[in-house]
Design an enzyme around this catalytic site. Structure first.
Site, short mmCIF file in Angstrom:
data_model
loop_
_atom_site.label_atom_id
_atom_site.label_comp_id
_atom_site.label_asym_id
_atom_site.label_seq_id
_atom_site.Cartn_x
_atom_site.Cartn_y
_atom_site.Cartn_z
N ALA A 19 -13.14 12.25 -35.28
CA ALA A 19 -12.82 10.83 -35.46
C ALA A 19 -12.47 10.14 -34.16
CB ALA A 19 -11.69 10.68 -36.47
N LEU A 21 -9.63 10.24 -32.24
CA LEU A 21 -8.34 9.59 -32.39
C LEU A 21 -7.42 9.71 -31.19
CD1 LEU A 21 -7.57 10.81 -36.03
CD2 LEU A 21 -8.41 8.55 -35.35
N ALA A 27 -12.95 14.55 -24.18
CA ALA A 27 -13.89 15.20 -25.09
C ALA A 27 -13.79 14.59 -26.48
CB ALA A 27 -13.61 16.70 -25.14
N ASN A 101 0.76 22.74 -29.24
CA ASN A 101 1.57 21.54 -29.43
C ASN A 101 2.55 21.67 -30.58
OD1 ASN A 101 -1.50 20.06 -28.80
ND2 ASN A 101 0.21 19.86 -27.37
N HIS A 128 -2.06 10.14 -35.28
CA HIS A 128 -2.65 11.18 -36.12
C HIS A 128 -1.92 12.51 -36.00
CE1 HIS A 128 -4.54 12.07 -32.26
NE2 HIS A 128 -4.97 13.22 -32.72
N ARG A 129 -1.10 12.66 -34.95
CA ARG A 129 -0.35 13.90 -34.78
C ARG A 129 1.13 13.73 -35.10
NH1 ARG A 129 -2.29 18.20 -30.61
NH2 ARG A 129 -1.51 19.32 -32.43
N GLU A 163 5.45 17.04 -26.61
CA GLU A 163 4.19 17.63 -27.07
C GLU A 163 4.18 19.14 -26.96
OE1 GLU A 163 0.72 15.47 -26.96
OE2 GLU A 163 1.89 13.76 -27.65
N HIS A 231 -2.49 16.96 -21.22
CA HIS A 231 -1.39 17.92 -21.22
C HIS A 231 -1.46 18.74 -19.95
CE1 HIS A 231 -1.68 17.72 -25.86
NE2 HIS A 231 -0.62 17.03 -25.47
N ASP A 233 -1.35 21.87 -19.68
CA ASP A 233 -2.14 23.09 -19.81
C ASP A 233 -3.63 22.87 -19.60
OD1 ASP A 233 -2.91 21.97 -22.24
OD2 ASP A 233 -2.10 23.57 -23.49
N ASN A 342 -13.63 18.63 -29.59
CA ASN A 342 -12.55 17.72 -29.99
C ASN A 342 -11.41 17.72 -28.98
OD1 ASN A 342 -12.07 15.78 -31.89
ND2 ASN A 342 -11.55 17.18 -33.55
N CYS A 348 -5.13 25.74 -25.98
CA CYS A 348 -4.65 24.76 -26.97
C CYS A 348 -4.46 25.39 -28.33
CB CYS A 348 -5.65 23.61 -27.09
SG CYS A 348 -5.60 22.41 -25.75
#
Length: 419
Positions: A19, A21, A27, A101, A128-129, A163, A231, A233, A342, A348
């Site tokens: 989506a 978001l 990416a 995360n 969304h998170r 995060e 992030h 990482d 994504n 991750c």
């Protein structure tokens, strides 16, 4: 007590979709609107976990979250049928698969009370998170319910963005020795938000009872954030006494390196120069979003996405590195293309926990037989494809819900985790 580092991977959920978001995640933005393959995505993640087990590494799992998140939609006065497309997509997001995360972890050797401390990330920067943390907290409180060994904290309150482990590194002589904990925060990032606030990092350090003499707060460079390193990482990874990083990862690298060497004199800093690998190549290949692991046979390996192998500048530098006599002796490319599309690579997908496996709920620990059984459920129940326009399809929603129920029932967790 047998203390070990355990990688807990997030199983990619049946609502996995593109989506777009995540602002600042190149990416994610690039692939917005594409058709996603949840079944293939989850099976790729399972094979990555299997590879770690075959290396002799302990492996754990976190479950996908219940989607769509009806409780979150209800708090907004709507439901999945009536919600605006962007809100519906946020309620359907499978981004909890990126377990880095989920929380920030401080092993027992670093904390004042001798317990492993975990603070669930609030993820407030991205809508969304931002609603993931209640289900994450529920899983952590089941998996790490032994209060003699673990302290699980609720998230830092808004507006201080946190995060999780994606912006946290730990260096030590060995995993079970006292360590140096490094919190990486952002201030500015060109057109993109800096997601980790220093106030949140300092709060986590206080909650965990960390020794201020062994705790560093380091600013991520604006150039890295602007280039798409949303992030830390994405531009740096640490393991035991090794820091593997891009030259442009930090705002004041010289000051950071000096402080790190003072705190851990035998630290080895492997810096990839921008003249050899640009930030753009490092980020598109997710060179640093790799699992840097200590092998039971000795030495370290870098478990990295196949995209790194396909990026000439990156692979050439890596081949030169392992030809030398450094601590990283092996390169292990893995196919996690659905996650990569994504915006999430191997690092991750996992959260690192240093603990005695005997103190952890065994339902969250894996061997190959348990992976095989989970793989059969994924093959039988996960949707094969999801396009963005499918997210309002009631038949798809029913299938996603049934997939989750089947998995949770198989793992005998339905009584503990039902949202």
């Amino acid at each position: 007590m047998s203390v070990r580092e355990i990688n807990f991977d997030g199983l990619i959920g049946p609502s996995h979709n593109y989506a777009g978001l995540s602002l600042g995640n190149l990416a994610s933005a690039r692939n917005a609107g594409m058709v996603a393959r949840p079944r293939a995505a989850a099976l790729q993640g399972i094979e990555k976990m299997r590879g770690n087990i075959q290396l002799g590494l302990p492996q754990g799992i976190f479950l996908p979250q219940w989607r769509p998140d009806g409780a979150w939609l209800a708090s907004l006065g709507t439901d999945v049928a009536q919600a605006e497309p962007a809100i519906r997509a946020a309620a359907m997001s499978a981004s909890s698969m990126w377990a880095a995360n989920a929380a920030t972890i401080s092993p027992a050797t670093d904390t004042a009370d001798g317990r492993t401390h975990m603070t669930v990330a609030n993820l407030v920067t991205m809508p969304h998170r931002s609603h993931e943390w209640p289900q994450t907290l529920a899983q952590l409180r089941v998996a790490f319910s032994d209060t003699r060994a673990f302290a699980v904290h609720a998230p830092i309150p808004a507006p201080f963005g946190d995060e999780g482990a994606a912006n946290h590194m730990r260096l030590a002589e060995t995993h079970n020795a006292p360590g140096i904990e490094i919190f990486v925060y952002g201030e500015t990032g060109g057109p993109y938000p800096a997601r980790q606030h220093i106030e949140a990092s300092k709060a986590v350090a206080r909650l965990h009872g960390l020794d201020s003499r062994r705790t560093l707060f380091v600013q991520q460079s604006e150039a890295a954030i602007a280039a798409g390193a949303f992030h830390n990482d994405v531009v740096a990874v640490a393991n035991e006494h090794v820091l593997f990083t891009h030259e442009q990862a930090f705002a004041d690298k010289d000051g950071f390196y000096a402080a790190l060497r003072a705190a851990l004199p035998n630290v080895e800093i492997i810096e990839v120069p921008a003249s050899a690998v640009s930030l753009a190549d490092a980020i598109s290949s997710y060179l640093f979003n790799a699992q840097l692991v200590t092998l039971p046979v000795g030495g370290m390996a870098l478990v990295l996405p196949t995209e790194a192998q396909e990026t000439p500048t990156v692979w050439h530098w890596l081949e030169q590195m392992i030809a030398g006599n450094g601590p990283i002796r092996q390169l292990i490319p893995v196919d996690v293309r659905e996650s990569m599309a994504n915006g999430g690579g191997p690092a991750c997908l996992r959260l690192r926990v240093v603990a005695d496996p005997a103190t952890i709920d065994p339902r969250f620990l894996l061997d190959e037989a348990r992976l095989d059984a989970i793989g059969r459920i994924v093959t039988d129940f996960w949707p094969e494809e999801i396009a963005p326009d499918d997210l309002s399809d009631t038949r798809l929603i029913a299938r996603i819900e049934q997939s989750w129920l089947t998995l949770v029932d198989h793992l005998q967790l339905s009584g503990d985790l039902f949202p």
